[in-house]
Design an enzyme around this catalytic site. Structure first.
Site, PDB file in Angstrom:
ATOM      1  N   TYR A  98       0.846  -1.202   0.000  1.00  0.00           N
ATOM      2  CA  TYR A  98       0.000   0.000   0.000  1.00  0.00           C
ATOM      3  C   TYR A  98       0.881   1.253   0.000  1.00  0.00           C
ATOM      4  O   TYR A  98       0.695   2.171  -0.807  1.00  0.00           O
ATOM      5  CB  TYR A  98      -0.886  -0.050   1.245  1.00  0.00           C
ATOM      6  CG  TYR A  98      -1.766   1.149   1.502  1.00  0.00           C
ATOM      7  CD1 TYR A  98      -2.852   1.452   0.667  1.00  0.00           C
ATOM      8  CD2 TYR A  98      -1.550   1.962   2.614  1.00  0.00           C
ATOM      9  CE1 TYR A  98      -3.676   2.528   0.938  1.00  0.00           C
ATOM     10  CE2 TYR A  98      -2.375   3.034   2.891  1.00  0.00           C
ATOM     11  CZ  TYR A  98      -3.434   3.315   2.051  1.00  0.00           C
ATOM     12  OH  TYR A  98      -4.263   4.386   2.324  1.00  0.00           O
ATOM     13  N   ILE A 141      -8.038   8.470   9.727  1.00  0.00           N
ATOM     14  CA  ILE A 141      -9.354   9.102   9.582  1.00  0.00           C
ATOM     15  C   ILE A 141     -10.444   8.055   9.811  1.00  0.00           C
ATOM     16  O   ILE A 141     -10.328   6.921   9.323  1.00  0.00           O
ATOM     17  CB  ILE A 141      -9.515   9.691   8.151  1.00  0.00           C
ATOM     18  CG1 ILE A 141      -8.283  10.512   7.740  1.00  0.00           C
ATOM     19  CG2 ILE A 141     -10.799  10.499   8.031  1.00  0.00           C
ATOM     20  CD1 ILE A 141      -7.943  11.695   8.600  1.00  0.00           C
TER      21      ILE A 141
END
Ligand SMILES: NC(=O)c1ccc[n+]([C@@H]2O[C@H](COP(=O)([O-])OP(=O)(O)OC[C@H]3O[C@@H](n4cnc5c(N)ncnc54)[C@H](OP(=O)(O)O)[C@@H]3O)[C@@H](O)[C@H]2O)c1
Length: 259
Positions: free
Chosen positions: A155, A188
């Site tokens: 990622y 988040i």
């Protein structure tokens, strides 16, 4: 009156916006923020979700392939009648514990497709339209200035490619009046972010509070709306002299050194 003092409810009136991954999380909040500013918005993803903005036009597609990416770009431009703003937000993080050696070759390719090549392919399929409108692109990457650990190496590497390519593209299209910027989120609260965090906290045997304690700004999580504000700012005329830049939105996570 300064050109920068404006009515935020009309800021994007007449603007045509494509938000990839705009059906939930950061993308949904961003799409809603553009709609609240008067824009016409298309969101793309494989599925709609409960939080998908009702006023957005949904175009279904899996953007992990060249055909899928080109299809959503083509259909979005047709639905909008052109394009002023492109937000490459779709992405997906998966953990492979305990280390990067557990990540299969297939998973490396999959990560590069969704976290890097989808944005590149959608951008190239939209670039003629964005040159016509002297448009703006915002690419959503990840993390701060630090590398991800082994379990998320695929990622991190894909997002690093997205960062580097975004800067190359910014340089290439600047003479044509097209701006390209990056927003890099910290931790988040979103459906995707929650899945990753749950895996990490379970593996480490820590609570959410302990996880967020590593964020310098009050040890708190960010909201999707915090990201939406940064993304719409960079896409807007208020940022008309900013290109090739990165805005970190993570409460200092990954950007401020600890003591
Ligand atoms: N949340 C965080 O803490 C955090 C931190 C750093 C970076 N980010 C980045 O911020 C961006 C948004 O993250 P988020 O937390 O809002 O994620 P999320 O809640 O998982 O939402 C991801 C969006 O992308 C779409 N998507 C995923 N795979 C897709 C595919 N193959 N084809 C088309 N659409 C696809 C999803 O819809 P479908 O699944 O229905 O297709 C969804 O609309 C991502 O690029 C992510 O890497 C997030």
């Amino acid at each position: 009156m300064s050109e920068y003092l404006l009515d935020l409810t009309k800021e994007f009136a007449g603007r045509r916006v494509l938000v990839t991954g705009g059906t939930r999380g950061i993308g949904a909040a961003t799409a809603q923020r553009f709609i609240d500013g008067g824009a016409k918005v298309v969101v793309t993803a494989r599925n709609t979700h409960a939080e998908t903005p009702k006023s957005a036009t949904f175009i279904a597609g899996d953007t992990r392939t060249l055909e899928g990416a080109q299809k959503v770009a083509r259909e979005a431009i047709a639905a909008l009648g052109g394009l002023d703003i492109l937000i490459n937000n779709a992405g997906a993080a998966r953990l492979h514990l305990p280390a990067s050696t557990a990540i299969s070759d297939e998973e490396w390719v999959d990560s590069l497709n969704i976290n890097f090549l989808a944005a590149l392919r959608i951008t190239y399929a939209s670039l003629d339209e964005l040159v016509k409108t002297k448009g703006s692109i915002v690419n959503v990457t990840a993390g701060g200035r630090i590398a991800f650990g082994g379990p998320m190496a695929h990622y991190g590497a894909a997002k690093a490619a997205l960062n580097n390519w975004s800067e190359s593209l910014a340089k290439e299209v600047a003479p044509k009046g097209v701006r390209v910027n990056i927003v890099s989120p910290g931790p988040i609260i979103t459906p995707g972010g929650d899945e990753v965090r749950n895996t990490i906290t379970q593996a480490m045997g820590i609570t959410d509070a302990q996880f967020f304690a590593t964020v310098p700004l009050e040890g708190r999580a960010g909201k999707a709306q915090d990201l939406a504000e940064a993304i719409v700012f960079l896409a807007s005329q208020r940022a008309s002299y900013i290109t090739g830049d990165t805005l970190f939105v993570g409460g200092g996570w990954g950007t401020l050194a600890g003591i």
